[in-house]
Design a protein around this motif. Structure first.
Motif, PDB file in Angstrom:
ATOM      1  N   ARG A  64       0.875  -1.061  -0.051  1.00 51.43           N
ATOM      2  CA  ARG A  64       0.180  -0.065   0.006  1.00 51.43           C
ATOM      3  C   ARG A  64       0.703   1.355   0.065  1.00 51.43           C
ATOM      4  O   ARG A  64       0.320   2.228  -0.774  1.00 51.43           O
ATOM      5  CB  ARG A  64      -0.853  -0.001   1.116  1.00 51.43           C
ATOM      6  CG  ARG A  64      -1.986  -1.039   1.198  1.00 51.43           C
ATOM      7  CD  ARG A  64      -3.064  -0.883   2.150  1.00 51.43           C
ATOM      8  NE  ARG A  64      -2.406  -0.763   3.681  1.00 51.43           N
ATOM      9  CZ  ARG A  64      -2.219  -1.570   4.424  1.00 51.43           C
ATOM     10  NH1 ARG A  64      -2.669  -2.898   4.134  1.00 51.43           N
ATOM     11  NH2 ARG A  64      -1.866  -1.481   5.573  1.00 51.43           N
ATOM     12  N   LYS A 110       1.176   4.253  -2.888  1.00 48.97           N
ATOM     13  CA  LYS A 110       0.972   5.659  -2.624  1.00 48.97           C
ATOM     14  C   LYS A 110       2.203   6.438  -2.839  1.00 48.97           C
ATOM     15  O   LYS A 110       2.081   7.714  -3.438  1.00 48.97           O
ATOM     16  CB  LYS A 110       0.362   5.919  -1.024  1.00 48.97           C
ATOM     17  CG  LYS A 110      -0.954   5.290  -0.790  1.00 48.97           C
ATOM     18  CD  LYS A 110      -1.293   5.569   0.341  1.00 48.97           C
ATOM     19  CE  LYS A 110      -2.029   7.001   0.490  1.00 48.97           C
ATOM     20  NZ  LYS A 110      -2.886   7.347   1.342  1.00 48.97           N
ATOM     21  N   ASP A 132      -0.558   6.718   6.659  1.00 45.91           N
ATOM     22  CA  ASP A 132      -1.750   6.202   6.237  1.00 45.91           C
ATOM     23  C   ASP A 132      -1.929   4.774   6.067  1.00 45.91           C
ATOM     24  O   ASP A 132      -2.646   3.981   6.229  1.00 45.91           O
ATOM     25  CB  ASP A 132      -2.325   6.957   4.985  1.00 45.91           C
ATOM     26  CG  ASP A 132      -2.661   8.412   5.431  1.00 45.91           C
ATOM     27  OD1 ASP A 132      -2.589   8.607   6.504  1.00 45.91           O
ATOM     28  OD2 ASP A 132      -2.970   9.308   4.521  1.00 45.91           O
ATOM     29  N   ALA A 133      -0.537   4.355   5.401  1.00 44.12           N
ATOM     30  CA  ALA A 133      -0.600   2.930   5.137  1.00 44.12           C
ATOM     31  C   ALA A 133      -0.512   1.992   6.270  1.00 44.12           C
ATOM     32  O   ALA A 133      -0.805   0.860   6.352  1.00 44.12           O
ATOM     33  CB  ALA A 133       0.617   2.796   3.983  1.00 44.12           C
ATOM     34  N   LYS A 134       0.281   2.380   7.209  1.00 42.78           N
ATOM     35  CA  LYS A 134       0.477   1.702   8.473  1.00 42.78           C
ATOM     36  C   LYS A 134      -0.857   1.377   8.980  1.00 42.78           C
ATOM     37  O   LYS A 134      -0.885   0.535   9.652  1.00 42.78           O
ATOM     38  CB  LYS A 134       1.567   2.395   9.347  1.00 42.78           C
ATOM     39  CG  LYS A 134       3.032   2.597   9.035  1.00 42.78           C
ATOM     40  CD  LYS A 134       3.578   3.354  10.182  1.00 42.78           C
ATOM     41  CE  LYS A 134       4.878   3.453   9.777  1.00 42.78           C
ATOM     42  NZ  LYS A 134       5.849   4.073  10.710  1.00 42.78           N
ATOM     43  N   VAL A 135      -1.824   2.406   8.941  1.00 47.69           N
ATOM     44  CA  VAL A 135      -2.935   2.266   9.954  1.00 47.69           C
ATOM     45  C   VAL A 135      -4.068   1.699   8.881  1.00 47.69           C
ATOM     46  O   VAL A 135      -5.303   1.536   9.421  1.00 47.69           O
ATOM     47  CB  VAL A 135      -3.408   3.332  10.635  1.00 47.69           C
ATOM     48  CG1 VAL A 135      -2.384   3.721  11.723  1.00 47.69           C
ATOM     49  CG2 VAL A 135      -3.709   4.859   9.646  1.00 47.69           C
ATOM     50  N   GLY A 136      -3.937   1.582   7.631  1.00 49.90           N
ATOM     51  CA  GLY A 136      -4.770   0.927   6.697  1.00 49.90           C
ATOM     52  C   GLY A 136      -5.618   2.024   6.088  1.00 49.90           C
ATOM     53  O   GLY A 136      -6.668   1.417   5.485  1.00 49.90           O
ATOM     54  N   ARG A 137      -5.540   3.126   6.085  1.00 52.49           N
ATOM     55  CA  ARG A 137      -6.247   4.486   5.377  1.00 52.49           C
ATOM     56  C   ARG A 137      -5.554   4.456   4.133  1.00 52.49           C
ATOM     57  O   ARG A 137      -4.481   5.254   3.815  1.00 52.49           O
ATOM     58  CB  ARG A 137      -6.079   5.556   6.220  1.00 52.49           C
ATOM     59  CG  ARG A 137      -6.516   5.627   7.323  1.00 52.49           C
ATOM     60  CD  ARG A 137      -6.809   7.132   8.051  1.00 52.49           C
ATOM     61  NE  ARG A 137      -5.222   7.563   8.305  1.00 52.49           N
ATOM     62  CZ  ARG A 137      -5.037   8.096   9.122  1.00 52.49           C
ATOM     63  NH1 ARG A 137      -5.662   8.473  10.180  1.00 52.49           N
ATOM     64  NH2 ARG A 137      -3.911   8.571   9.150  1.00 52.49           N
ATOM     65  N   CYS A 138      -6.220   3.785   3.031  1.00 54.27           N
ATOM     66  CA  CYS A 138      -5.584   3.881   1.586  1.00 54.27           C
ATOM     67  C   CYS A 138      -6.841   4.188   0.664  1.00 54.27           C
ATOM     68  O   CYS A 138      -7.864   3.736   0.901  1.00 54.27           O
ATOM     69  CB  CYS A 138      -4.988   2.643   1.094  1.00 54.27           C
ATOM     70  SG  CYS A 138      -3.148   2.587   2.075  1.00 54.27           S
TER      71      CYS A 138
END
Length: 113
Positions: free
Chosen positions: A43, A47, A107-113
């Motif tokens: 992810r 990005k 964002d990718a760490k917390v899954g906001r993609c």
């Protein structure tokens, strides 16, 4: 999974990793097994690659992967900027771009993609 033939082989039991790998056969040098990126890395690389295209007009997933690797443990944009400057200083990334990369990795760490 690739394993040695049973019986008669030399050596101990085969070394098994995470099960997520790619066998790279090279014309020069030995074959290697490269680990597949995690879902977070996939992810984040996607990005950052999109950011590279929008800011610099290039697509380079290897550069994006390097940037994600450098920024994985960055605690703030300044730490990421220092890491990028030490390894990729020739690019002279603008501060706004570095901040956006740091946000994309977060964002990718917390899954906001």
């Amino acid at each position: 999974m690739i394993a040695p033939r049973s019986g008669g082989g030399r050596g101990g039991p085969p070394q098994v990793g995470s099960g997520r790998g790619t066998l790279r056969l090279r014309s020069r040098g030995p074959a290697t097994v490269e680990e597949q990126p995690s879902a977070f890395e996939e992810r984040a690389v996607a990005k950052v690659d999109d950011l590279l295209e929008s800011y610099m007009g290039i697509r380079d997933s290897e550069l994006a992967a390097t940037m994600v690797e450098l920024g994985r443990d960055a605690r703030d944009p300044d730490a990421l900027a220092e890491a990028l400057d030490s390894q990729l200083g020739d690019f002279a990334f603008p501060d706004e771009f570095v901040f956006d990369v740091w946000g994309a990795i977060g964002d990718a760490k917390v899954g906001r993609c």
